[in-house]
Design an enzyme around this catalytic site. Structure first.
Site, PDB file in Angstrom:
ATOM      1  CG  LEU A  78      -1.906  -1.314   1.490  1.00  0.00           C
ATOM      2  CD1 LEU A  78      -2.602  -1.208   2.753  1.00  0.00           C
ATOM      3  CD2 LEU A  78      -3.104  -1.082   0.091  1.00  0.00           C
ATOM      4  N   GLY A  79       0.106   2.359  -0.241  1.00  0.00           N
ATOM      5  CA  GLY A  79       0.727   3.850   0.018  1.00  0.00           C
ATOM      6  C   GLY A  79       1.166   4.440  -1.375  1.00  0.00           C
ATOM      7  CE  LYS A  87      11.935  14.136  -0.150  1.00  0.00           C
ATOM      8  NZ  LYS A  87      10.844  14.080  -1.215  1.00  0.00           N
ATOM      9  N   GLY A 122      15.475  18.729 -16.931  1.00  0.00           N
ATOM     10  CA  GLY A 122      14.428  19.258 -16.101  1.00  0.00           C
ATOM     11  C   GLY A 122      15.025  19.536 -14.603  1.00  0.00           C
ATOM     12  N   GLY A 130       8.201  16.153 -15.532  1.00  0.00           N
ATOM     13  CA  GLY A 130       7.011  16.431 -15.223  1.00  0.00           C
ATOM     14  C   GLY A 130       6.254  15.012 -14.854  1.00  0.00           C
ATOM     15  CG  HIS A 143      16.826  33.411  21.598  1.00  0.00           C
ATOM     16  ND1 HIS A 143      17.247  33.607  20.182  1.00  0.00           N
ATOM     17  CD2 HIS A 143      17.888  33.287  22.242  1.00  0.00           C
ATOM     18  CE1 HIS A 143      18.637  33.862  20.255  1.00  0.00           C
ATOM     19  NE2 HIS A 143      18.931  33.613  21.421  1.00  0.00           N
TER      20      HIS A 143
HETATM   21  P1  NAI Z   1       8.394  19.642 -12.754  1.00  0.00           P
HETATM   22  O1  NAI Z   1       7.275  20.046 -13.469  1.00  0.00           O
HETATM   23  O2  NAI Z   1       8.506  20.468 -11.320  1.00  0.00           O
HETATM   24  O3  NAI Z   1       9.638  20.152 -13.658  1.00  0.00           O
HETATM   25  C1  NAI Z   1      10.027  19.646 -14.957  1.00  0.00           C
HETATM   26  C2  NAI Z   1      11.260  20.820 -15.338  1.00  0.00           C
HETATM   27  O4  NAI Z   1      11.503  20.269 -16.712  1.00  0.00           O
HETATM   28  C3  NAI Z   1      10.483  21.859 -15.703  1.00  0.00           C
HETATM   29  O5  NAI Z   1      11.349  23.032 -15.178  1.00  0.00           O
HETATM   30  C4  NAI Z   1      10.608  22.163 -17.272  1.00  0.00           C
HETATM   31  O6  NAI Z   1      10.834  23.392 -17.885  1.00  0.00           O
HETATM   32  C5  NAI Z   1      11.572  21.170 -17.604  1.00  0.00           C
HETATM   33  N1  NAI Z   1      11.683  20.681 -19.141  1.00  0.00           N
HETATM   34  C6  NAI Z   1      10.374  20.152 -19.532  1.00  0.00           C
HETATM   35  N2  NAI Z   1      10.876  19.700 -20.718  1.00  0.00           N
HETATM   36  C7  NAI Z   1      12.118  19.871 -21.054  1.00  0.00           C
HETATM   37  C8  NAI Z   1      13.087  19.764 -22.152  1.00  0.00           C
HETATM   38  N3  NAI Z   1      12.580  19.129 -23.297  1.00  0.00           N
HETATM   39  N4  NAI Z   1      14.394  20.066 -22.136  1.00  0.00           N
HETATM   40  C9  NAI Z   1      14.851  20.384 -20.820  1.00  0.00           C
HETATM   41  N5  NAI Z   1      13.902  20.891 -19.780  1.00  0.00           N
HETATM   42  C10 NAI Z   1      12.680  20.606 -19.743  1.00  0.00           C
HETATM   43  O7  NAI Z   1       8.467  18.083 -12.895  1.00  0.00           O
HETATM   44  P2  NAI Z   1       9.169  17.060 -11.796  1.00  0.00           P
HETATM   45  O8  NAI Z   1      10.418  17.669 -11.222  1.00  0.00           O
HETATM   46  O9  NAI Z   1       9.369  15.623 -12.821  1.00  0.00           O
HETATM   47  O10 NAI Z   1       8.045  16.749 -10.941  1.00  0.00           O
HETATM   48  C11 NAI Z   1       6.767  16.303 -11.093  1.00  0.00           C
HETATM   49  C12 NAI Z   1       5.924  16.505 -10.313  1.00  0.00           C
HETATM   50  O11 NAI Z   1       5.891  15.865  -9.085  1.00  0.00           O
HETATM   51  C13 NAI Z   1       5.670  18.036  -9.676  1.00  0.00           C
HETATM   52  O12 NAI Z   1       4.207  18.253  -9.851  1.00  0.00           O
HETATM   53  C14 NAI Z   1       6.088  18.083  -8.198  1.00  0.00           C
HETATM   54  O13 NAI Z   1       5.379  18.976  -7.558  1.00  0.00           O
HETATM   55  C15 NAI Z   1       5.978  16.478  -7.933  1.00  0.00           C
HETATM   56  N6  NAI Z   1       7.020  16.247  -6.800  1.00  0.00           N
HETATM   57  C16 NAI Z   1       6.865  16.857  -5.608  1.00  0.00           C
HETATM   58  C17 NAI Z   1       7.796  16.641  -4.623  1.00  0.00           C
HETATM   59  C18 NAI Z   1       8.021  17.620  -3.295  1.00  0.00           C
HETATM   60  O14 NAI Z   1       6.678  17.931  -3.101  1.00  0.00           O
HETATM   61  N7  NAI Z   1       8.920  17.661  -2.786  1.00  0.00           N
HETATM   62  C19 NAI Z   1       8.840  15.759  -4.928  1.00  0.00           C
HETATM   63  C20 NAI Z   1       9.058  15.073  -6.208  1.00  0.00           C
HETATM   64  C21 NAI Z   1       7.801  15.494  -7.218  1.00  0.00           C
END
Ligand code: NAI
Length: 462
Positions: free
Chosen positions: A38-39, A51, A176, A268, A441
Site C-alpha cells: 500500500l502507499g 527522503k 528538467g 513532469g 529563542h
Molecule cells: P516539474 O514540472 O517540477 O519540472 C520539470 C522541469 O522540466 C521544468 O522546469 C521544465 O521546464 C523542464 N523541461 C521540460 N521539458 C524539457 C526539455 N525538453 N528540456 C529541458 N527541460 C525541460 O516536474 P518534476 O520535477 O518531474 O516533478 C513532477 C511532479 O512531482 C511535480 O508536480 C512535483 O510537484 C511533484 N513532486 C513533488 C515533490 C515535493 O513536493 N517535494 C517531490 C517530487 C515530485
C-alpha cells in the site's frame, strides 16, 4: 462479490487517507491496490524513499564539510551503496506496513489487483465485480515521457529508476530543473557524481518566487551542481553503455551534446488513469488528461468521484490527502472543504525550499498592493551555530490590511517553518499577528517572526 458504501481505487496518500476517513465516518470501505504494497507512488517510489536518500547523503555532506570545523575530526565515512539502498527499503517497508496496520485497525478491505469501472456503482478487479454506492478514483500519476528520450530504467531513468541505481553514477545528466531533478540531482552530487542539470527555461523550479529561484540555484551551484539553462533536450541515446543527450540552446538554436553514464528524465508527471475504463464510462477529462470534477470532487458520472494527481491542481501528496479527507466527508453527508489558497510546497534539498500562497509575480500580475518583509538566516543565531545560515524568509502582506498573502523560505527546516504561516493564513492573520507572537529563542522559527516584523516597523536582528 461484496457490497460497500465506498470503494476507493488507489492507495496513495489520496486514496488511503480517504479510505481511513470514510471508515472513521462509519462507511463500509474497500480500497483497491494493484501494487504489492500500500502507499502508492509516495511511499513506494516517491516522497519517502527519496527522503531517505536525501537524509543519508546530507549526513555524508555534513561529515565531509562541517564536522572538522565543529571539532569532529577523523576520516569521513565512505558510502556503502547497497546498505544505503537497504536503509531506504527499510524506510519504505516501515511506512507501507504502517498503512496495512491502519487498514486493519479501521476495518478497510484491501482488494488486491487493478480496478476498472464497468458502470457507476460497480468496480471490477480480476474476475470479481464489487458493488459500491460511491467510487473514489485516486489513481495518481506517472512520469511523463519526452519525445526522443526512451527510459530504460538503467542508463536513462525516471524518478523510479533513480531510486534504484545499480551504482552511484560518475557523470549524471538531469533533464528538467524541477522538484524531482533537483532533489535527486542533489542526492547524487553529494554522493560524488558530477551532475549537470539541463533546463528548458531560464530559471529553475518554474512558478517559484524569483528571488528564491536565484538564491536556490546559486546554493546548488556551490554544492557542485552544474546548470545548462535555456536548453531544450531533443534526444537521448545510449551508445556503448553511455548516454548522449542532445539539446538546443534556445538563445541561438545551437545544438550541443553531453555524455553521461546515467540520465534522469524529470520533466513532469501526468495523471495515471489507464485501464479504469473512464472513456467507456463517459467520464469527462481535460486536455491534459486530468479527470474533471465539480467542487465536491464528483465527476460528471453520478457516484464517481476523483481526487489527487488524477485531477487538476498541484501534484502533491498533501493536496491529495486533503482532498481524500474532504471527499470522504462529503460522502458521509458532511461539509468537506479544501482551501486551495493555502497549500504549501516544499523541496527537500539542503537548504530546503518552501512556499505558500502568492508569489510577488502573481501579486504584481493581479495588480495587488503589497509589502515585503524579508529576513536573512545570517541574522538567526541558531542557523549560524549550525552552519545553516544560507537563505531567507520572505513574507508578502497586503499593503493596507497587513493580511498575509504568501511566504517563501529558503533555509534550514524551511519545510517545517512554512506551517506557522499556513496556520496564520488559514486564520486570515496579519503579519503583525505573527510578529507579536512570542517565538522561542534560539530557533529557526525566529526568522519567520523577524520577516513578519520586517513587514511592520522592522526586524530586530537585521
Ligand atoms: P516539474 O514540472 O517540477 O519540472 C520539470 C522541469 O522540466 C521544468 O522546469 C521544465 O521546464 C523542464 N523541461 C521540460 N521539458 C524539457 C526539455 N525538453 N528540456 C529541458 N527541460 C525541460 O516536474 P518534476 O520535477 O518531474 O516533478 C513532477 C511532479 O512531482 C511535480 O508536480 C512535483 O510537484 C511533484 N513532486 C513533488 C515533490 C515535493 O513536493 N517535494 C517531490 C517530487 C515530485
Amino acid at each position: 462479490m461484496a457490497t460497500y458504501d465506498v470503494i476507493i481505487i488507489g492507495s496513495g496518500p489520496g486514496g488511503y487517507v480517504a479510505a481511513i476517513r470514510c471508515a472513521q465516518l462509519g462507511l463500509k470501505t474497500a480500497c483497491v491496490e494493484g501494487r504489492d504494497t500500500l502507499g502508492g507512488t509516495c511511499l513506494n517510489i516517491g516522497c519517502i524513499p527519496s527522503k531517505a536518500l536525501l537524509h543519508a547523503s546530507h549526513m555524508l555532506h555534513e561529515a565531509e564539510h562541517n564536522f572538522a570545523s565543529m571539532g569532529l575530526k577523523g576520516k569521513s565515512p565512505s558510502v556503502d551503496w547497497k546498505q544505503m539502498l537497504a536503509y531506504k527499503q527499510e524506510t519504505i517497508d516501515g511506512n507501507t506496513k504502517g498503512i496495512e496496520f491502519l487498514f486493519k485497525k479501521n476495518k478497510i478491505d484491501w482488494i488486491k489487483g487493478w480496478a476498472s469501472i464497468p458502470e457507476a456503482g460497480k468496480v471490477t478487479v480480476g474476475d470479481d465485480t464489487h458493488e459500491a454506492k460511491n467510487i473514489i478514483i485516486a489513481s495518481g500519476s506517472e512520469p511523463s515521457s519526452l519525445k526522443g528520450v526512451e527510459v530504460d530504467e538503467k542508463t536513462i531513468v525516471s524518478s523510479t529508476g533513480a531510486l534504484e541505481l545499480g551504482k552511484i553514477p560518475k557523470k549524471m545528466v538531469v533533464i528538467g530543473a524541477g522538484v524531482i531533478g533537483l532533489e535527486m540531482g542533489s542526492v547524487y552530487a553529494r554522493l560524488g557524481a558530477e551532475v549537470t542539470v539541463v533546463e528548458y527555461l531560464d530559471a529553475i523550479t518554474p512558478g517559484m518566487d524569483a528571488e528564491v529561484q536565484k538564491t536556490f540555484q546559486r546554493t546548488l551551484k556551490k554544492q557542485g551542481l552544474k546548470f545548462i539553462m535555456g536548453a531544450a533536450v531533443q534526444s537521448c541515446e545510449v551508445k556503448g553503455g553511455n548516454a548522449i543527450v542532445k539539446y538546443t540552446l534556445r538563445k541561438n538554436d545551437k545544438e550541443e551534446q553531453l555524455e553521461a553514464d546515467t540520465v534522469l528524465l524529470a520533466t513532469g508527471r501526468r495523471p495515471f488513469t489507464d485501464g479504469l475504463g473512464l472513456d467507456k464510462l463517459g467520464v469527462e477529462m481535460s486536455k491534459g488528461g486530468q479527470i474533471k470534477t465539480d467542487d465536491h470532487w464528483q465527476t460528471n458520472v453520478k457516484g464517481v468521484y476523483a481526487i489527487g494527481d488524477a485531477i487538476d491542481g498541484p501534484m502533491l501528496a498533501h493536496k491529495a490527502e486533503d482532498e481524500g479527507m474532504a471527499c470522504a466527508e462529503v460522502l458521509a453527508g458532511k461539509h468537506g472543504h479544501v482551501n486551495y489558497g493555502v497549500i504549501p510546497s516544499v523541496i527537500y534539498t539542503h537548504p530546503e525550499v518552501a512556499s505558500v500562497g502568492a508569489t510577488e509575480a502573481e501579486l504584481k500580475d493581479a495588480g495587488r498592493d503589497y509589502k515585503t518583509g524579508k529576513f536573512s538566516f545570517m541574522g538567526n543565531a541558531r542557523a549560524k551555530a549550525n552552519f545553516a545560515a544560507d537563505g531567507f524568509v520572505k513574507i508578502l502582506a497586503d499593503k493596507e490590511t497587513d493580511r498575509i498573502l504568501g511566504c517563501h523560505i529558503i533555509g534550514p527546516s524551511a519545510g517545517d517553518l512554512i506551517h506557522e504561516v499556513c496556520v496564520a493564513m488559514e486564520f486570515g492573520a496579519a503579519a503583525q499577528d505573527l510578529a507579536m507572537t512570542c517565538h522561542a529563542h534560539p530557533t529557526y522559527s525566529e526568522a519567520v517572526r523577524e520577516a513578519a516584523l520586517a513587514c511592520g516597523d522592522g526586524a530586530i536582528h537585521a
